[in-house]
Structure formats: structure tokens, C-alpha cells
Design an enzyme around this catalytic site. Sequence first.
Site, mmCIF file in Angstrom:
data_model
loop_
_atom_site.group_PDB
_atom_site.id
_atom_site.type_symbol
_atom_site.label_atom_id
_atom_site.label_comp_id
_atom_site.label_asym_id
_atom_site.label_seq_id
_atom_site.Cartn_x
_atom_site.Cartn_y
_atom_site.Cartn_z
ATOM 1 N N GLY A 15 0.790 -1.234 0.000
ATOM 2 C CA GLY A 15 0.000 0.000 0.000
ATOM 3 C C GLY A 15 0.815 1.272 0.000
ATOM 4 C CB SER A 16 4.304 2.160 -0.876
ATOM 5 O OG SER A 16 4.472 1.826 -2.223
ATOM 6 C CG ASN A 17 1.833 3.422 -5.808
ATOM 7 O OD1 ASN A 17 2.261 4.467 -6.267
ATOM 8 N ND2 ASN A 17 2.381 2.236 -6.062
ATOM 9 N NE ARG A 67 -12.060 -12.760 -12.472
ATOM 10 C CZ ARG A 67 -10.907 -12.878 -11.807
ATOM 11 N NH1 ARG A 67 -10.555 -11.942 -10.950
ATOM 12 N NH2 ARG A 67 -10.118 -13.903 -11.977
ATOM 13 N NE ARG A 93 -10.126 -10.687 -6.690
ATOM 14 C CZ ARG A 93 -10.613 -11.880 -7.016
ATOM 15 N NH1 ARG A 93 -9.827 -12.936 -7.084
ATOM 16 N NH2 ARG A 93 -11.898 -12.015 -7.306
ATOM 17 C CB ILE A 94 -8.406 -10.126 -13.352
ATOM 18 C CG1 ILE A 94 -6.917 -10.255 -13.688
ATOM 19 C CG2 ILE A 94 -9.232 -9.853 -14.600
ATOM 20 C CD1 ILE A 94 -6.568 -11.353 -14.639
ATOM 21 C CG LEU A 95 -10.927 -4.915 -11.216
ATOM 22 C CD1 LEU A 95 -10.705 -3.447 -11.525
ATOM 23 C CD2 LEU A 95 -11.475 -5.101 -9.808
ATOM 24 C CG ASN A 109 -3.968 -0.136 -12.319
ATOM 25 O OD1 ASN A 109 -3.728 -0.277 -11.107
ATOM 26 N ND2 ASN A 109 -3.416 -0.917 -13.244
ATOM 27 C CG HIS A 111 1.106 -1.670 -15.321
ATOM 28 N ND1 HIS A 111 0.802 -2.898 -14.767
ATOM 29 C CD2 HIS A 111 1.977 -1.899 -16.323
ATOM 30 C CE1 HIS A 111 1.462 -3.838 -15.436
ATOM 31 N NE2 HIS A 111 2.183 -3.262 -16.379
ATOM 32 C CB SER A 138 1.604 3.785 -17.367
ATOM 33 O OG SER A 138 2.725 3.451 -18.153
ATOM 34 C CG ASP A 147 -2.097 -3.935 -16.662
ATOM 35 O OD1 ASP A 147 -2.726 -3.388 -15.749
ATOM 36 O OD2 ASP A 147 -1.345 -4.925 -16.487
ATOM 37 C CD GLU A 176 4.775 1.999 -9.169
ATOM 38 O OE1 GLU A 176 3.736 1.850 -8.511
ATOM 39 O OE2 GLU A 176 5.523 1.052 -9.477
HETATM 40 C C1 GAR Z 1 3.247 -1.101 -7.455
HETATM 41 O O1 GAR Z 1 4.531 -1.175 -8.001
HETATM 42 C C2 GAR Z 1 2.204 -1.065 -8.548
HETATM 43 O O2 GAR Z 1 2.610 -0.345 -9.681
HETATM 44 C C3 GAR Z 1 2.068 -2.523 -8.878
HETATM 45 O O3 GAR Z 1 2.093 -3.172 -7.642
HETATM 46 C C4 GAR Z 1 2.907 -2.403 -6.729
HETATM 47 C C5 GAR Z 1 2.096 -2.154 -5.491
HETATM 48 O O4 GAR Z 1 2.880 -1.565 -4.497
HETATM 49 N N1 GAR Z 1 0.849 -2.769 -9.592
HETATM 50 C C6 GAR Z 1 0.723 -3.653 -10.563
HETATM 51 O O5 GAR Z 1 1.623 -4.401 -10.918
HETATM 52 C C7 GAR Z 1 -0.642 -3.709 -11.190
HETATM 53 N N2 GAR Z 1 -0.622 -4.413 -12.436
HETATM 54 P P1 GAR Z 1 2.215 -0.798 -3.309
HETATM 55 O O6 GAR Z 1 1.209 -1.767 -2.670
HETATM 56 O O7 GAR Z 1 3.315 -0.461 -2.361
HETATM 57 O O8 GAR Z 1 1.534 0.406 -3.859
#
Ligand code: GAR
Length: 321
Positions: A15-17, A67, A93-95, A109, A111, A138, A147, A176
Amino acid sequence: MPEIAKVAVLISGRGSNMAALLYAAKAENCPFEVVLVASNDPQAPGLKLAEAEGIDTFAHPHKGLSRNEHDQIMHEVIVTAGADYVALAGYMRILSNEFVRQWQDHMLNIHPSLLPKYKGLDTYQRALDAGDSHAGCSVHLVTPELDDGPVLAQTEVAILPGDTADILADRVLIAEHQLYAPTLAKYVAREADPDWILEQVRTRALALAETHERPSFGTPGWRVGSEKTGKYFAYFSRRHFGETGTSVFVKTSGLDEQSALLDADPDLYFTPKFYGKSGWIAIRLDTGHTDWDHVGDWLEKSWRMVAPKRLTKMMDIAAEF
Ligand code: GAR
């Protein structure tokens, strides 16, 4: 002044983003706030942080659910939280198509690749294996294809000699964290931008049969019929006619319908000062959560009020198929 956009963040892990969004939202003038952090994994470390920061959290494991069933649970919680937008932040998760449709144009999202390169997983290793000079990240709108939605913003991250996937991932993650919040901020703010709003109305008005645009008292208006004898069915108002804010005027069937609408939803409708007595109604378009399908329906209804019979008949016949 439009309201601050309410965002639900979906995570599956660290969950850093999500944290980056959360702290960005605390800055003065940030046009969004995080109202919910939800996860498909009750153990996701990010949930604890969100909780400590006083954000509502929710978790529901997807195990044993289809799903659609799981997405529906998430959808209901997000709606209950009052969110206008969903930000996926490492939500692995694929939505379902249904969920994507429900949040169409309101779900972003992040990525870790320079899309359209390297959709899916292992993006860093794939960039290294390909000998790319740059990796990156992105932010894109979410569409049913994985994606694949329109890219809103990207940051390139140089690949250094000796980089491993892990080292590269750490550096991409810094990018990111810098990219997501400003991109989300810009995206939610567009709904308060009069030029963007005008374009939404224009596209829908001109999609109706035999319509054209003609300014009226210095503001765009749309007419149906010929250039000579056409009739107005909509006016755009950006602080015109003594009004505040951005709105579109459409024709109701008369004063009864007009007052029923004002009673039913006074936040959405108001009486245009200039045109009110003739049964026109103004629909506010700068609330930040405009239902554009609803506006489209109104434009068509108004178009029908003034369109020549031969055109409305044509529409009725087409609607039967
Ligand atoms: C991030 O690098 C994000 O871009 C990636 O998962 C990581 C989550 O880190 N997402 C994907 O690969 C989605 N296809 P976070 O939980 O620390 O934000």
C-alpha cells in the site's frame, strides 16, 4: 466551488502508492480526498497504515466467491463510502466487466511499466531482458482489457548497468509515488473545467440528428433543423445570463415539470433567470459528479420537444430495433 472528489483506494499488499495518495490529499488545495481503503486481503499491511491515519478501511477475502460476487461486495462498500472515483494501487485482482463498467471513466490504475509495453506481471525483468534503456510507470484509466485503458501520464526511469529486477522496482516505485497523486488530481479537476464540460455537452448535442451549434448571446447553443428555421434545444451557460457556475439549459414540457424537478433535486436543477418563465431548466454541470448519460438523455428529450415530427418519428422507429 466544486466539491472535493472522494476516492476509494483498492490495495492488495504493502500500500505504498495508497500512502502516497493519502499524504498528497492532505496538501492544501488537493482536489481529492481518500474516503476508503479497501482490500481483497485482510492481512494487507496497507490497511493498518490507513487505519492509523483515520481512514475507513474494509477487507473481504475473495476466496470461495466468484469474481462477480466479490466485486459486487467491493462495489457496494465503495458506493456506501460516497466515493466518486476508484484508484487501484497494487490491487492484484482482475476485475469483472461489470465492475469496470460501473466505474467507467472513474477508475484509475498505476502500473509499473511504460504501457503499452509489459502489461501484466514481471514488468521489471521483462524490461531488463529486452535491453531497454528505460523502464517506468504509467497511470491509466481502467477498461475491461487488462492494463489497456487510455494512458493519462507516464514517467520514464533510466535502467542502470547492474540493475536487477528488485533494484529497478525500488526506483520505479519512487517514480510511481510522484506520478499518481498529481495525475489523479488533474483528472478529477477536469470535471470542474468549463472547457472540458462544454466539450461533453457539445459531443452529445451534435450526436442528435440534424443539429448544429450556433452562439446565442455569446454562449454556445444547439439547434435542430435547418440553419434557417432550426430551433434551439440547449444552451450552455458559463456564468452567462447572470448565472454562476457551469450549466446547460434544456426544455421541459412546461412549468409543472420544471417545478417538480426543482423540488426533486434542488442541488442539480435551478431555474435559469433569463429563460425560466418559458419552462427551461438549468442542470448544474460543475458538481464534480455529473451523470453524463443523464445529461445525454435530457438533451435528447429537449431535442424531441422542438425537433420536426419527421425526425422524432425516425428516432421512434430506430428505437424499436
Ligand atoms: C506497485 O509497483 C504497482 O505499480 C504494482 O504493484 C505495486 C504495489 O505496491 N501494480 C501492478 O503491478 C498492477 N498491475 P504498493 O502496494 O506499495 O503500492
